[in-house]
Design an enzyme around this catalytic site. Structure first.
Site, mmCIF file in Angstrom:
data_model
loop_
_atom_site.group_PDB
_atom_site.id
_atom_site.type_symbol
_atom_site.label_atom_id
_atom_site.label_comp_id
_atom_site.label_asym_id
_atom_site.label_seq_id
_atom_site.Cartn_x
_atom_site.Cartn_y
_atom_site.Cartn_z
ATOM 1 N N LYS A 13 -25.167 3.727 22.225
ATOM 2 C CA LYS A 13 -25.427 2.027 22.091
ATOM 3 C C LYS A 13 -26.557 1.570 22.433
ATOM 4 C CE LYS A 13 -20.394 2.509 21.972
ATOM 5 N NZ LYS A 13 -19.112 1.931 22.026
ATOM 6 N N HIS A 101 -20.105 1.617 12.003
ATOM 7 C CA HIS A 101 -19.485 1.623 13.629
ATOM 8 C C HIS A 101 -18.769 0.185 13.555
ATOM 9 C CE1 HIS A 101 -18.732 1.178 17.994
ATOM 10 N NE2 HIS A 101 -18.913 2.568 17.970
ATOM 11 N N GLU A 103 -18.709 -1.825 15.901
ATOM 12 C CA GLU A 103 -19.473 -3.178 16.550
ATOM 13 C C GLU A 103 -20.521 -3.605 15.453
ATOM 14 O OE1 GLU A 103 -20.490 -0.709 20.139
ATOM 15 O OE2 GLU A 103 -18.829 -0.779 20.874
ATOM 16 N N GLU A 170 -12.349 6.044 14.918
ATOM 17 C CA GLU A 170 -12.359 5.452 15.899
ATOM 18 C C GLU A 170 -11.639 4.339 16.103
ATOM 19 O OE1 GLU A 170 -16.180 6.234 18.456
ATOM 20 O OE2 GLU A 170 -16.846 4.444 16.903
ATOM 21 N N GLY A 176 -14.041 1.613 24.488
ATOM 22 C CA GLY A 176 -14.122 0.955 25.701
ATOM 23 C C GLY A 176 -13.029 0.409 26.600
HETATM 24 P P1 13P Z 1 -16.349 4.648 24.473
HETATM 25 O O1 13P Z 1 -16.318 5.845 24.605
HETATM 26 O O2 13P Z 1 -17.067 3.898 25.291
HETATM 27 O O3 13P Z 1 -14.999 4.080 24.127
HETATM 28 O O4 13P Z 1 -16.990 4.301 22.862
HETATM 29 C C1 13P Z 1 -16.675 4.768 21.635
HETATM 30 C C2 13P Z 1 -17.384 4.658 20.530
HETATM 31 O O5 13P Z 1 -17.728 3.191 20.185
HETATM 32 C C3 13P Z 1 -18.307 5.574 20.263
HETATM 33 O O6 13P Z 1 -19.059 5.344 18.932
#
Ligand code: 13P
Length: 253
Positions: A13, A101, A103, A170, A176
């Site tokens: 990230k 993703h 995000e 995911e 997170g």
């Molecule tokens: P985390 O492992 O921090 O929960 O994030 C997962 C993620 O978004 C991987 O692309």
């Protein structure tokens, strides 16, 4: 536990600067030792664009590959301030790219835009880590499978080179948050994704399907009972070489 190839992919990230090379070096030397014990693993670190060229020129590693985390959907150069496209990432040394993703979806990436990104990345022969997953609200009302089915159907075409596409499931509520899905539910979702992929894209290719969301060195062992999981997309815990290495070690314990 099978000896099937497993992916351990870090998604850094917005993390890292040139001094973070030491993290890659530590992971690289661990992989060298670990591989010799007969496990088939693929280790990929998807790092910020600012580091791709530096890392790929510094480490000529057969154990660790470098990937990107997103790209602009346009194939050629253009007036898109601050953006980079798949061609630029490929020329910079990336071999993999995360697309879809959550995000980036939350910042406006629709299934259609993601489809264009996938096409432009495939044109560059990049390997794609295509993220899908539902929100907590969607999960609560039993929409998990229909959401991920729609995400797959609207961004992937059966004409694509499907061997270049890895799916990463995911659940957004898990990213997170420290929360992970129940193992039995997860197994069903993985079987669904693999069947749906084969059925919809009329292929015998079973894609590699990864799990992502709050994976860490404490909970990783729980996932090893699901043979359908081909690996992991790891966020926060991939920013530390110790945690990332412990995830791999503990998975095989
Ligand atoms: P985390 O492992 O921090 O929960 O994030 C997962 C993620 O978004 C991987 O692309």
């Amino acid at each position: 536990m099978t000896n099937k190839l497993k992916y351990f992919i870090g998604n850094w990230k917005m993390f890292g600067d040139p001094s973070s090379l030491k993290i890659i070096n530590q992971i690289h030397s661990f992989c060298g030792r670990f591989k010799s014990r007969g496990k088939k693993n693929k280790i990929i670190l998807c790092v910020p664009n600012t580091l791709i060229y530096f890392f790929t020129t510094k480490i000529k590693s057969k154990f660790v590959s470098i990937g990107a985390q997103n790209c602009h959907h346009q194939k050629n150069y253009g007036s898109f301030t601050g953006s980079v496209n798949a061609m630029m990432l490929k020329k910079t040394g990336a071999r993999y790219i995360i697309l879809g993703h959550s995000e980036n979806r939350s910042e406006g990436d629709t299934n259609q835009i993601i489809k264009k990104k996938i096409e432009s990345a495939l044109k560059q022969k990049l390997n794609i880590i295509f993220c899908i997953g539902e929100t907590f609200k969607e999960k609560k009302v039993g929409k998990t499978l229909s959401v991920i089915r729609r995400q797959m159907r609207s961004s992937i075409d059966k004409k694509y080179n499907l061997n270049k596409i890895i799916i990463a499931y995911e659940p957004i509520w898990s990213i997170g948050s420290g929360k992970i899905p129940k193992i039995q539910e997860l197994k069903k979702i993985f079987i669904f994704i693999k069947n749906e992929f084969k059925k919809n894209f009329k292929t015998k290719v079973s894609p590699a399907v990864l799990y992502g969301g709050s994976v860490n060195d404490n909970n990783i062992k729980k996932f090893s009972s699901i043979s359908e999981i081909d690996g992991f997309l790891i966020g926060g815990a991939s920013q530390s070489s110790k945690k990332f290495i412990d995830i791999i070690k503990n998975y095989y314990k």
